[in-house]
Scaffold this motif. Structure first.
Motif: not given
Length: 217
Positions: A11, A14-15, A19
């Motif tokens: 996560r 991705r951040e 995004g």
């Protein structure tokens, strides 16, 4: 690390890219994997512990019909995004490599890349994976060698979960159903400048040491 911890790592990857489908690992498989698999005729492949999908996507792009499994839902989500970018189709599944079962299916190729587990769990995974091979099929496993610790290269720091040729060779029982045989098992040197495991590998340390296992039925 458990699935929740890996979910967090993926996560954050991705951040970190606002995004977009960020990467923890390189976009391509290790060169030794590409060189090993390229001569095999494409068929049905299984990529266990696929992470964000680099091996599965490469296989699909080279004509394989691929099932890919990882216990991190975040990783599988990233893998799906990377596959869409690459224009390939993969059967992505969220599942634990230590317990997932193909429900009677067999494969022409099973890949297990950098799956570092306590020895009993690793032995069980590799033995089961070899048992899922179709006649003429191959199991290809790659991971950090115990001697990698001395190089200073990236990788786990716990020697108890690192590989050695002796360990991986002993995971395959030649008397098992399907009569699997080890065709290659050795420590290999991987150039971190041209063949990194993850973006940013390299720098002062120029190479890593991995263990490669290739099994044929």
């Amino acid at each position: 690390m458990d699935a929740t911890e890996w979910d967090t790592r993926y996560r954050l990857a991705r951040e970190a890219q606002a995004g977009q489908a960020g990467r923890l690992w390189s976009a391509l498989p290790a060169q030794i994997v590409q060189d090993t698999v390229s001569p095999f005729p494409p068929g049905r492949a299984l990529d266990l512990a696929t992470g964000d999908g680099r091996n599965a996507i490469w296989l699909a792009g080279h004509g394989w019909t691929v099932t890919a499994v990882d216990f991190s839902a975040e990783a599988v989500g990233l893998a799906e995004a990377h596959a869409a970018e690459a224009g390939v189709s993969v059967d992505w599944q969220v599942g634990d490599a230590t317990t997932w079962d193909p429900t009677g299916e067999s494969f022409d190729l099973v890949t297990v890349m950098y799956l570092h587990l306590p020895e009993p769990a690793l032995r069980a995974v590799l033995a089961r994976a070899a048992g899922w091979l179709s006649p003429g099929g191959h199991l290809v496993a790659l991971g950090h060698d115990q001697t990698n610790l001395a190089t200073g290269a990236p990788g786990p720091g716990d020697p108890a979960i690192l590989y050695s040729p002796e360990l991986l060779r002993s995971c395959i029982d030649p008397a098992s159903p399907g009569a699997s045989r080890v065709v290659r098992c050795e420590t290999i040197r991987r150039d971190l400048a041209t063949d990194p495991e993850a973006p940013g590998d390299g720098g002062a340390v120029t190479f890593a040491l991995d263990t490669l296992l290739v099994v044929e039925v």
